[in-house]
Design an enzyme around this catalytic site. Structure first.
Site, mmCIF file in Angstrom:
data_model
loop_
_atom_site.group_PDB
_atom_site.id
_atom_site.type_symbol
_atom_site.label_atom_id
_atom_site.label_comp_id
_atom_site.label_asym_id
_atom_site.label_seq_id
_atom_site.Cartn_x
_atom_site.Cartn_y
_atom_site.Cartn_z
ATOM 1 N N GLY A 116 0.822 -1.200 0.000
ATOM 2 C CA GLY A 116 0.000 0.000 0.000
ATOM 3 C C GLY A 116 0.859 1.254 0.000
ATOM 4 O O GLY A 116 1.957 1.259 -0.564
ATOM 5 N N GLU A 117 0.350 2.312 0.621
ATOM 6 C CA GLU A 117 1.018 3.630 0.714
ATOM 7 C C GLU A 117 1.015 4.372 -0.621
ATOM 8 O O GLU A 117 1.366 5.542 -0.682
ATOM 9 C CB GLU A 117 2.482 3.532 1.186
ATOM 10 C CG GLU A 117 2.674 2.909 2.550
ATOM 11 C CD GLU A 117 4.151 2.840 2.971
ATOM 12 O OE1 GLU A 117 5.035 3.349 2.250
ATOM 13 O OE2 GLU A 117 4.412 2.253 4.037
#
Lengths: 356, 356
Positions: A314-315
């Site tokens: 993610g991120e």
């Protein structure tokens, strides 16, 4: 309940021009596969064969999840604010990859369950301190969901003045694979067993707790879910997921390509698609996450991801990694010589200038 | 017959150090998937956690094929020299993508069947004007194959003085998917039907002609093929394929990572692996080509490609596209904060500094 967006369909004539030019470039037609398709898609989104890709911004939205206290994550909830600080100090994967890809990182607190210090690079947009647990009722009120969506829209709008050619989505929030799985199940009707995965790496018992949590969330919130996609987001989603839904809708609204990251962003993209189906025309799926339900979400959106690197972080990391393919696709379409320009013979049997 | 190379195994202690550091970075262990694996592999190849990636060179080797006159390609043989000129003028896909990826392009004529003008950017290393048709006998003599391999080695050695951190392979040669398929069949024993594909896009009749050509080539040259990999290259290969085999061996010999492009480069890599098995430790497979037999060649090498973009162009385009992943992998390993540095809690149950 609806959101005020007016999203035009992709520009068919720009796509046709891009397609025609691809077939005149000095290579066998179609031999650059997904890059050719991507250049055509970008032409449709932006209405030009040479869309600028200079200002590229990943919006990494953070929030906490009440359900994280129910043993659904391998990490404690404290990691959400800790990672926001890591983003602000430039030490996280998204900072490093954004630098490699020459992208800006915009960090926003949509609902972290901690008092974060004020920081010039942190957008303080806390709607509430984390969601309520989705296993016991709605994650948030409808007004809170709308506010989070609006914050996501405003974040995108706010970056336009600094230059914004490509939007990328990203997330941080311990417990958010559980919320994202619940959103995807709620919006598709898929069984939680087909959507819930191991997230950051829960063991078998943790996986079973996640499945149970999603199942309970869908039962407890069944009535709200049935009312529509924003209601479903409010019932079983998260504040960063709602914010990303807003960011995606605003990008589409402004005809800016929006590169979708992994599983959490996929849930937000699916919500955006349910709210405004035309928004899908502006989405580019960056990668296929390792998370179980991601492929199902992409299939539902009709999007084929560009990369498959077994990521599950993610991120916005996957979205940022896909940027070089956008650069490559646009460069190919605009900088390669055509058969005529280069004096290269075309296929046998086609009209050509074979030098013999 | 052998080639004088002395290739050490990858540096196990550097790999161990890279692996240990990956597990200390602020992300769930393994969550960056193939990027983590790539950073560890690059550490093993170069013996350092932060290998330089500044000087990156794609070696695009061109040659003609006697078999191209037997209806095995959608394009006439004249396209080989035309495309070499296109490379020299900067109008081909490889030029454009190399520019995006900040790579140098080295163009060499290993055996184009035309008189090419002298040009400061063209390495004139013509061993002969194209190969003889592999359907009637050997493509070239053993001495010619050795010379082509040596030219490939010298090209790599010659770039070292200008700086050479990453070698990439590329090719141009009408008819070379037929020769590459013959090499792969010869070295693996796979049936031509499992290896021969449509190349630049032949129709069904053309595909059948290619299969027959490879089948005849294997029969006519069976005795030579049985003698060893260099003999097999001479019998059914091509001058650019032999040159690429040399380039790969020289890169491995110098512990420089070598990014393998698609089908033609895959045949050269397989030949390099048969000549010096340790060379495989220095190879990075950039992408899975659309060409039928490419997956089989990669499987035989034990290499998993990084990208799958439905490319089938060659020239080194896939190799150059994979460069950004090398950049990303090395940046992640060296620039991310560790859990200790960032004060981020680790997994539940592990020793950690949870802020509570």
């Amino acid at each position: 309940m609806s959101i005020d967006v007016s999203i035009p369909p992709p520009d068919e004539s720009a796509m046709e021009a891009a397609r025609a030019r691809q077939d005149r470039l000095t290579k066998p037609a179609g031999s650059l596969g997904r890059l050719e398709e991507l250049s055509i898609r970008l032409a449709g989104i932006t209405g030009r064969l040479d869309p600028p890709l200079q200002h590229r911004v990943v919006f990494t939205l953070a929030a906490d999840h009440g359900v994280a206290h129910e043993g659904v994550s391998a990490y404690p909830p404290e990691v959400t604010p800790q990672m926001v600080l890591n983003f602000l100090h430039g030490g996280a994967a998204i900072n490093v990859l954004a630098k490699v890809a020459r992208a800006r990182v915009v960090i926003a607190d949509l609902g972290v369950d901690a008092d974060l210090p004020s920081h010039p690079d942190l957008h303080a947009l806390k709607v509430r301190r984390g969601t309520a647990s989705i296993t016991r009722g709605p994650a948030m009120s409808l007004a809170e969901a709308r506010l989070a969506i609006d914050h996501g829209r405003q974040l995108v709008a706010g970056e336009v003045v600094r230059g914004l050619d490509v939007v990328m989505t990203g997330d941080m929030g311990i417990g958010n694979t559980t919320a994202a799985a619940a959103v995807i199940s709620a919006l598709t009707g898929l069984d939680p067993n087909a959507v819930v995965g191991r997230g950051t790496g829960v063991d078998d018992a943790g996986l079973e707790r996640k499945r149970q949590a999603v199942r309970r969330a869908l039962e407890v919130n069944a009535e709200r879910i049935a009312q529509g996609p924003i209601e479903a987001l409010a019932a079983v989603g998260g504040l960063e997921i709602a914010g990303l839904t807003g960011a995606i809708l605003e990008a589409a609204n402004r005809r800016i390509p929006v590169v979708i990251d992994g599983f959490i962003s996929g849930a937000a993209a699916l919500a955006a698609a349910r709210i405004a189906p035309a928004s899908v025309g502006y989405m580019i799926a960056s990668h296929r996450s390792q998370e179980l339900g991601h492929a199902a979400a992409l299939e539902e959106l009709g999007l084929e991801p560009l990369l498959d690197l077994e990521l599950r972080l993610g991120e916005g990391t996957g979205a940022v990694l896909a940027l070089f393919l956008l650069d490559a696709a646009v460069a190919i379409l605009n900088q390669m010589a055509t058969f005529d320009q280069a004096g290269v013979s075309e296929r046998e049997g086609s009209s050509s200038l074979i030098i013999d």
